[in-house]
Design a protein around this motif. Structure first.
Motif, short mmCIF file in Angstrom:
data_model
loop_
_atom_site.label_atom_id
_atom_site.label_comp_id
_atom_site.label_asym_id
_atom_site.label_seq_id
_atom_site.Cartn_x
_atom_site.Cartn_y
_atom_site.Cartn_z
N GLN A 6 0.82 -1.22 0.00
CA GLN A 6 0.00 0.00 0.00
C GLN A 6 0.85 1.26 0.00
O GLN A 6 0.42 2.30 -0.47
N SER B 21 0.21 4.41 -2.33
CA SER B 21 0.18 5.78 -1.84
C SER B 21 1.21 6.65 -2.59
O SER B 21 0.93 7.79 -2.97
N ARG C 244 -6.01 10.42 -5.63
CA ARG C 244 -6.34 9.12 -5.05
C ARG C 244 -7.09 8.22 -6.02
O ARG C 244 -7.99 8.66 -6.71
N TRP D 15 -5.44 6.07 1.70
CA TRP D 15 -4.14 5.65 2.25
C TRP D 15 -3.43 6.89 2.74
O TRP D 15 -3.25 7.85 2.00
N LEU E 282 -0.27 4.32 7.10
CA LEU E 282 0.72 3.40 6.54
C LEU E 282 2.12 3.63 7.06
O LEU E 282 2.58 4.77 7.18
#
Ligand code: SAH
Ligand code: SF4
Ligand code: F3S
Length: 447
Positions: free
Chosen positions: A17, A21, A143, A150, A199
């Motif tokens: 992830q 991001s 996004r 994220w 994250l």
């Protein structure tokens, strides 16, 4: 006409992830510099491949994909490789793929527009310097996901697990300032999203010099309009009592932890330099479960690490049976150049066929455990957030409970981003089917 239109950029993302991001940040940066993001590579002026280096298989896939994507290039298109493979291989990538003209590691995206411009002018560029200050604070991410956002809160990693390439590809650990994270979360809410995922490689070791991860959970969890806070991946050693208490006390923090175990054998864990024992991991799980009723736990497991004996592997199986994971990502050990695991004595290598057999047994054990757990949950009700349409034309949507269970429910795209109450009616593998009990619009957002 072509000369007057804005150049287009296509980006394809591999890996974790954090990479997703980063792609959102890159796309935002390029959009702000005059590029139009497109969804297909065909004829795009700029094709970027944001890569992962975690296992050899991941890298081979990307190498293959670079060749395939070449077919979509026009005479004036350029291709760039970014992310962890770019960092790890640097100039070798330019050698391997002659049609690639840009190689940029995870800390080099700030000057991406200028580098893309010079690549379009025929120059090949490599940027793989680490920058301990870099968080892309002034970038506006574009996004991909419309339902959950994220939010990177930490970059790099200061652990040195002996199998892992990440410290090499992402550098040392550093945390964003808490007010910057909160500001981003407020922005996400104002765009209509109600779920955020924080994250970091060892996200619960977050520390901005003033605040720890407990402070961060409390601050993000209190942002007006936020309904769900998740985070990934925590390290067992960084679950302080403060963090566990924050998780238990903040109502918006969801009842799910993805807690990589890697192995159930203390001997193996020691060689992996995970810095906890089998018992230490189990104790962490118990503490979390005691503090957070209804908590579901998922994990990562590696099989075939150098020196893993049948007995060690049996310990992994028994840990899986004892700890009640809702799901697990399972991997066969892949040696990564330059990592300490590659310098272990040759005779410790686990043969591929043995590793494959262990993998099959592990998958079976994880599935059996998950299925038994799922069966106990049939008939229960869950609040779910609709994340996406299931398969095309099926009139089903995939929704997610707070405890991270996937639930397939009847519905269409109009339900995306909505909260529903469902009853769990069936289970297939790791997914549930559900019936809608009550349908209501998402609560009014902040304002
Ligand atoms: N920072 C996270 C893990 C990131 S990598 C953590 O420490 O929990 C995601 C997963 O990939 C790891 O948890 C591990 O299970 C797996 N992995 C990492 N390096 C690997 C390797 N060399 N071979 C096989 N699996 C690996
Ligand atoms: Fe890799 Fe270990 Fe860091 Fe996770 S904690 S990224 S497995 S070195
Ligand atoms: Fe892969 Fe880099 Fe993430 S190696 S798993 S993309 S940090």
């Amino acid at each position: 006409m072509m000369e007057t239109s804005r150049p287009t950029v296509y980006i394809e993302t591999y890996g974790c992830q954090m990479n997703v991001s980063d792609s959102e940040l890159m796309l935002g940066k390029l959009a702000a510099s005059g590029y139009t993001p497109v969804d297909v590579p065909d004829g795009a002026d700029v094709i970027l491949v944001n890569t992962c280096a975690i296992r050899d298989h991941a890298e081979q896939r990307v190498i293959g994909r670079l060749g395939e994507l070449k077919r979509h290039m026009t005479a004036t298109s350029i291709m760039g490789v970014t992310g962890c493979m770019a960092q790890r291989l640097g100039p070798q990538l330019l050698e391997k793929a002659k049609h690639v003209s840009l190689v940029v590691g995870p800390d080099g995206y700030r000057t991406l527009p200028a580098m893309v411009d010079s690549a379009r002018n025929g120059q090949r560029t490599i940027a793989t310097t680490f920058d301990m200050e870099e968080h892309y604070e002034d970038f506006t991410p574009r996004r991909f996901d419309k339902v959950k956002a994220w939010i990177p809160v930490q970059r790099g990693c200061d652990y040195r697990c002996t199998y892992c390439i990440v410290p090499t590809t992402r550098g040392s650990e550093r945390s964003r300032q808490l007010p910057d994270v909160v500001r981003e979360v407020e922005g996400v809410v104002s765009e209509g999203m109600t779920e955020v995922v924080l994250l970091g490689q060892t996200v619960n070791s977050y520390n901005d010099g003033t605040h720890d991860f407990a402070d961060l959970l409390r601050a993000v969890g209190a942002v007006r309009g936020i309904r769900r806070v998740r985070y990934t991946s925590p390290h067992p050693n960084d679950f302080s009592d403060r963090v566990i208490r924050a998780m238990a006390e903040v109502p918006t923090v969801c009842e799910h932890v993805h807690l990589p175990m890697q192995s159930g054998s203390t001997k193996t864990l020691k060689r992996m330099l995970r810095r906890y024992t089998r018992e230490g991991y189990a104790e962490c799980v118990q503490k979390l479960r005691a503090a957070i009723p209804g908590l579901s736990i998922t994990t990562d497991i590696i099989v075939g690490f150098p020196g893993e004996t049948d007995a060690d592997f049996e310990e992994t199986l028994s840990a899986v049976r004892e700890l009640g994971f809702a799901d697990a990502f399972m991997f066969i050990f892949s040696p990564r150049d330059g990592t300490p695991a590659t310098r272990m004595p040759e005779e410790l290598t686990v043969p591929q066929d043995v590793a494959a057999e262990r993998m099959a047994r592990l998958v079976e054990t994880v599935r059996a455990g998950a299925r038994a757990l799922n069966l106990t949950q049939l008939g229960q009700r869950r609040e779910v957030l609709v994340e996406r349409e299931a398969k095309r034309g099926e009139a089903m949507v995939l929704a997610r409970s707070r405890d991270f269970r996937s639930v397939l429910v009847p519905g269409d795209a109009t339900l995306l981003g909505q909260y529903l109450t469902v009853e769990l009616t069936g289970t297939t593998g790791s997914t549930f089917t559900g019936q809608i009990v009550s349908e209501r619009a998402a609560l009014p957002l902040a304002g």
